[in-house]
Design a protein around this motif. Structure first.
Motif, PDB file in Angstrom:
ATOM      1  N   THR A 123      -4.801  -2.689 -11.727  1.00  0.00           N
ATOM      2  CA  THR A 123      -5.966  -3.102 -10.753  1.00  0.00           C
ATOM      3  C   THR A 123      -5.629  -4.510 -10.227  1.00  0.00           C
ATOM      4  OG1 THR A 123      -7.305  -1.721 -11.758  1.00  0.00           O
ATOM      5  CG2 THR A 123      -8.405  -3.435 -10.357  1.00  0.00           C
ATOM      6  N   PHE A 124      -5.357  -4.674  -9.153  1.00  0.00           N
ATOM      7  CA  PHE A 124      -5.221  -5.984  -8.525  1.00  0.00           C
ATOM      8  C   PHE A 124      -6.334  -6.498  -7.603  1.00  0.00           C
ATOM      9  CE2 PHE A 124      -3.818  -8.429  -4.766  1.00  0.00           C
ATOM     10  CZ  PHE A 124      -3.406  -9.751  -5.482  1.00  0.00           C
ATOM     11  N   ALA A 125      -6.750  -7.688  -7.741  1.00  0.00           N
ATOM     12  CA  ALA A 125      -7.952  -8.074  -6.877  1.00  0.00           C
ATOM     13  C   ALA A 125      -7.574  -9.536  -6.208  1.00  0.00           C
ATOM     14  CB  ALA A 125      -9.130  -7.929  -7.609  1.00  0.00           C
ATOM     15  N   THR A 126      -8.099  -9.564  -5.064  1.00  0.00           N
ATOM     16  CA  THR A 126      -7.696 -11.107  -4.464  1.00  0.00           C
ATOM     17  C   THR A 126      -8.764 -11.325  -3.305  1.00  0.00           C
ATOM     18  OG1 THR A 126      -6.189 -12.514  -3.636  1.00  0.00           O
ATOM     19  CG2 THR A 126      -6.245 -10.258  -2.702  1.00  0.00           C
ATOM     20  N   SER A 127      -9.132 -12.691  -3.082  1.00  0.00           N
ATOM     21  CA  SER A 127      -9.940 -12.838  -2.053  1.00  0.00           C
ATOM     22  C   SER A 127      -9.298 -13.425  -0.832  1.00  0.00           C
ATOM     23  CB  SER A 127     -11.178 -14.141  -2.375  1.00  0.00           C
ATOM     24  OG  SER A 127     -11.831 -13.847  -3.197  1.00  0.00           O
ATOM     25  N   VAL A 128      -9.196 -13.123   0.264  1.00  0.00           N
ATOM     26  CA  VAL A 128      -8.549 -13.274   1.413  1.00  0.00           C
ATOM     27  C   VAL A 128      -9.609 -14.039   2.497  1.00  0.00           C
ATOM     28  CG1 VAL A 128      -6.976 -12.504   3.119  1.00  0.00           C
ATOM     29  CG2 VAL A 128      -6.988 -11.522   1.177  1.00  0.00           C
ATOM     30  N   THR A 129      -9.085 -14.985   2.890  1.00  0.00           N
ATOM     31  CA  THR A 129      -9.927 -15.722   4.117  1.00  0.00           C
ATOM     32  C   THR A 129      -9.081 -15.997   5.189  1.00  0.00           C
ATOM     33  OG1 THR A 129     -11.309 -17.077   2.318  1.00  0.00           O
ATOM     34  CG2 THR A 129     -11.300 -18.022   4.632  1.00  0.00           C
ATOM     35  N   ALA A 130      -9.515 -15.506   6.229  1.00  0.00           N
ATOM     36  CA  ALA A 130      -8.860 -15.748   7.729  1.00  0.00           C
ATOM     37  C   ALA A 130      -9.793 -16.339   8.722  1.00  0.00           C
ATOM     38  CB  ALA A 130      -8.038 -14.733   8.003  1.00  0.00           C
ATOM     39  N   SER A 131      -9.286 -17.040   9.394  1.00  0.00           N
ATOM     40  CA  SER A 131     -10.557 -17.868  10.518  1.00  0.00           C
ATOM     41  C   SER A 131     -10.742 -16.529  11.441  1.00  0.00           C
ATOM     42  CB  SER A 131      -9.966 -18.853  11.090  1.00  0.00           C
ATOM     43  OG  SER A 131      -8.652 -18.993  11.835  1.00  0.00           O
ATOM     44  N   SER A 132      -9.927 -15.815  11.724  1.00  0.00           N
ATOM     45  CA  SER A 132     -10.364 -14.465  12.581  1.00  0.00           C
ATOM     46  C   SER A 132     -10.564 -13.294  12.115  1.00  0.00           C
ATOM     47  CB  SER A 132      -8.589 -14.251  13.485  1.00  0.00           C
ATOM     48  OG  SER A 132      -7.788 -13.947  12.699  1.00  0.00           O
ATOM     49  N   GLY A 133     -10.582 -13.390  10.751  1.00  0.00           N
ATOM     50  CA  GLY A 133     -11.033 -12.285  10.115  1.00  0.00           C
ATOM     51  C   GLY A 133      -9.842 -11.357   9.259  1.00  0.00           C
ATOM     52  N   VAL A 134      -9.884 -10.548   8.298  1.00  0.00           N
ATOM     53  CA  VAL A 134      -9.024 -10.009   7.577  1.00  0.00           C
ATOM     54  C   VAL A 134      -8.818  -8.618   8.352  1.00  0.00           C
ATOM     55  CG1 VAL A 134      -8.210  -8.984   5.573  1.00  0.00           C
ATOM     56  CG2 VAL A 134      -9.566 -11.282   5.463  1.00  0.00           C
ATOM     57  N   LYS A 135      -7.352  -8.306   8.761  1.00  0.00           N
ATOM     58  CA  LYS A 135      -7.197  -7.100   9.186  1.00  0.00           C
ATOM     59  C   LYS A 135      -6.819  -6.080   8.132  1.00  0.00           C
ATOM     60  CE  LYS A 135      -4.081  -4.979  12.633  1.00  0.00           C
ATOM     61  NZ  LYS A 135      -3.034  -5.424  13.746  1.00  0.00           N
ATOM     62  N   ASN A 136      -5.589  -6.518   7.333  1.00  0.00           N
ATOM     63  CA  ASN A 136      -5.289  -5.451   6.339  1.00  0.00           C
ATOM     64  C   ASN A 136      -4.710  -6.614   5.207  1.00  0.00           C
ATOM     65  OD1 ASN A 136      -2.490  -5.557   6.815  1.00  0.00           O
ATOM     66  ND2 ASN A 136      -2.848  -4.259   8.369  1.00  0.00           N
ATOM     67  N   VAL A 137      -4.365  -5.973   4.105  1.00  0.00           N
ATOM     68  CA  VAL A 137      -3.809  -6.338   3.030  1.00  0.00           C
ATOM     69  C   VAL A 137      -3.054  -5.175   2.253  1.00  0.00           C
ATOM     70  CG1 VAL A 137      -4.146  -7.483   0.691  1.00  0.00           C
ATOM     71  CG2 VAL A 137      -5.553  -8.069   2.660  1.00  0.00           C
ATOM     72  N   LYS A 138      -1.700  -5.593   2.036  1.00  0.00           N
ATOM     73  CA  LYS A 138      -0.668  -4.591   1.448  1.00  0.00           C
ATOM     74  C   LYS A 138      -0.421  -5.210   0.000  1.00  0.00           C
ATOM     75  CE  LYS A 138       0.804  -2.206   5.608  1.00  0.00           C
ATOM     76  NZ  LYS A 138       1.950  -1.454   5.874  1.00  0.00           N
ATOM     77  N   VAL A 139      -0.153  -4.388  -0.837  1.00  0.00           N
ATOM     78  CA  VAL A 139       0.217  -4.879  -2.063  1.00  0.00           C
ATOM     79  C   VAL A 139       1.181  -3.911  -2.616  1.00  0.00           C
ATOM     80  CG1 VAL A 139      -0.788  -4.802  -4.545  1.00  0.00           C
ATOM     81  CG2 VAL A 139      -2.206  -5.147  -2.548  1.00  0.00           C
ATOM     82  N   LEU A 140       2.244  -4.829  -3.562  1.00  0.00           N
ATOM     83  CA  LEU A 140       3.565  -4.299  -4.134  1.00  0.00           C
ATOM     84  C   LEU A 140       3.786  -4.917  -5.412  1.00  0.00           C
ATOM     85  CD1 LEU A 140       6.015  -2.128  -3.765  1.00  0.00           C
ATOM     86  CD2 LEU A 140       7.078  -4.304  -2.958  1.00  0.00           C
ATOM     87  N   ALA A 141       3.748  -3.766  -6.246  1.00  0.00           N
ATOM     88  CA  ALA A 141       4.021  -4.258  -7.782  1.00  0.00           C
ATOM     89  C   ALA A 141       5.737  -4.184  -8.148  1.00  0.00           C
ATOM     90  CB  ALA A 141       3.220  -3.647  -8.886  1.00  0.00           C
ATOM     91  N   TRP A 142       6.281  -5.154  -8.672  1.00  0.00           N
ATOM     92  CA  TRP A 142       7.716  -5.135  -8.609  1.00  0.00           C
ATOM     93  C   TRP A 142       8.042  -5.749 -10.026  1.00  0.00           C
ATOM     94  CZ3 TRP A 142      10.614  -9.842  -8.435  1.00  0.00           C
ATOM     95  CH2 TRP A 142      10.058 -10.811  -7.983  1.00  0.00           C
ATOM     96  N   PRO A 143       8.840  -5.219 -10.820  1.00  0.00           N
ATOM     97  CA  PRO A 143       9.452  -5.848 -12.081  1.00  0.00           C
ATOM     98  C   PRO A 143      10.240  -7.028 -11.600  1.00  0.00           C
ATOM     99  CG  PRO A 143      10.799  -3.890 -11.665  1.00  0.00           C
ATOM    100  CD  PRO A 143       9.683  -3.975 -10.548  1.00  0.00           C
ATOM    101  N   GLN A 144      10.043  -8.045 -12.748  1.00  0.00           N
ATOM    102  CA  GLN A 144      10.930  -9.299 -12.699  1.00  0.00           C
ATOM    103  C   GLN A 144      12.264  -9.165 -12.608  1.00  0.00           C
ATOM    104  OE1 GLN A 144       9.148 -12.589 -14.910  1.00  0.00           O
ATOM    105  NE2 GLN A 144      11.291 -13.021 -15.616  1.00  0.00           N
ATOM    106  N   ASN A 145      12.711  -8.315 -13.254  1.00  0.00           N
ATOM    107  CA  ASN A 145      14.177  -7.915 -13.330  1.00  0.00           C
ATOM    108  C   ASN A 145      14.807  -7.069 -12.372  1.00  0.00           C
ATOM    109  OD1 ASN A 145      13.155  -5.768 -14.201  1.00  0.00           O
ATOM    110  ND2 ASN A 145      14.511  -5.837 -16.095  1.00  0.00           N
ATOM    111  N   SER A 146      14.205  -6.927 -11.249  1.00  0.00           N
ATOM    112  CA  SER A 146      14.432  -5.995  -9.823  1.00  0.00           C
ATOM    113  C   SER A 146      15.315  -6.621  -8.997  1.00  0.00           C
ATOM    114  CB  SER A 146      12.908  -5.483  -9.367  1.00  0.00           C
ATOM    115  OG  SER A 146      12.587  -6.243  -8.485  1.00  0.00           O
ATOM    116  N   SER A 147      15.908  -6.002  -8.025  1.00  0.00           N
ATOM    117  CA  SER A 147      16.512  -6.626  -7.070  1.00  0.00           C
ATOM    118  C   SER A 147      16.030  -7.814  -6.259  1.00  0.00           C
ATOM    119  CB  SER A 147      17.225  -5.658  -5.984  1.00  0.00           C
ATOM    120  OG  SER A 147      16.159  -5.077  -5.366  1.00  0.00           O
ATOM    121  N   PHE A 148      14.567  -7.458  -5.997  1.00  0.00           N
ATOM    122  CA  PHE A 148      13.526  -8.349  -5.334  1.00  0.00           C
ATOM    123  C   PHE A 148      13.662  -9.999  -6.020  1.00  0.00           C
ATOM    124  CE2 PHE A 148      10.940  -4.670  -4.053  1.00  0.00           C
ATOM    125  CZ  PHE A 148      11.677  -4.425  -3.014  1.00  0.00           C
ATOM    126  N   ALA A 149      14.125 -10.205  -7.211  1.00  0.00           N
ATOM    127  CA  ALA A 149      14.112 -11.478  -7.927  1.00  0.00           C
ATOM    128  C   ALA A 149      15.166 -12.111  -7.103  1.00  0.00           C
ATOM    129  CB  ALA A 149      14.303 -11.202  -9.435  1.00  0.00           C
TER     130      ALA A 149
END
Length: 150
Positions: free
Chosen positions: A53-79
């Motif tokens: 479960t991931f939660a966050t508050s997002v503030t945008a002056s024009s409003g929030v359109k969408n939020v995308k989430v990706l969990a990734w391991p620290q030792n992956s290629s994304f590092a």
């Protein structure tokens, strides 16, 4: 009041009004801001599924359109190869609920089976978030929150 002083006061007022209008316009172009981001991972146990479960508050002056989430391991290629907004295109959406005029509370939850947990890398994982405002401005936080898979 002398004419010179009156002109100085008028010029100063024009500068202040112009600076205020610029500040408002600039503030409207700010990218979304993420705050209070948390991740909670529960491992599957005793025939029960676990969850992330991931939660966050997002503030945008024009409003929030969408939020995308990706969990990734620290030792992956994304590092090594930094995660980009393009990488987030296939990420799953969070559910966002308006909280205040320009702020939404966004939550992402996914079940984790024993099979998923058994094949997942152990160690630290990061949660990446791509927030998009209604005006198209984006914010990518590649490490908005962390969790540990044992």
């Amino acid at each position: 009041m002398s004419r010179r002083m009156a002109l100085s006061v008028a010029a100063g007022a024009v500068v202040l009004v112009g600076a205020g209008a610029y500040a408002l316009a600039y503030a409207g172009e700010q990218p979304p801001a993420l705050t209070h981001s948390t991740a909670r991972y529960t491992a599957p146990e005793g025939g029960r599924d676990g969850s992330l479960t991931f939660a966050t508050s997002v503030t945008a002056s024009s409003g929030v359109k969408n939020v995308k989430v990706l969990a990734w391991p620290q030792n992956s290629s994304f590092a090594k190869n930094k995660l980009t907004a393009k990488d987030m295109a296939a990420a799953e959406p969070a559910v966002c609920v308006p909280f205040k005029k320009h702020t939404a509370t966004c939550t992402y939850r996914i079940a984790t089976t024993a099979s998923d947990a058994g094949s997942s890398p152990r160690g630290v994982w990061h949660v990446a978030v791509l927030a998009t405002a209604r005006n198209g401005a984006t914010t990518l936080d590649t490490q908005a929150a962390d969790f540990l898979v044992k």
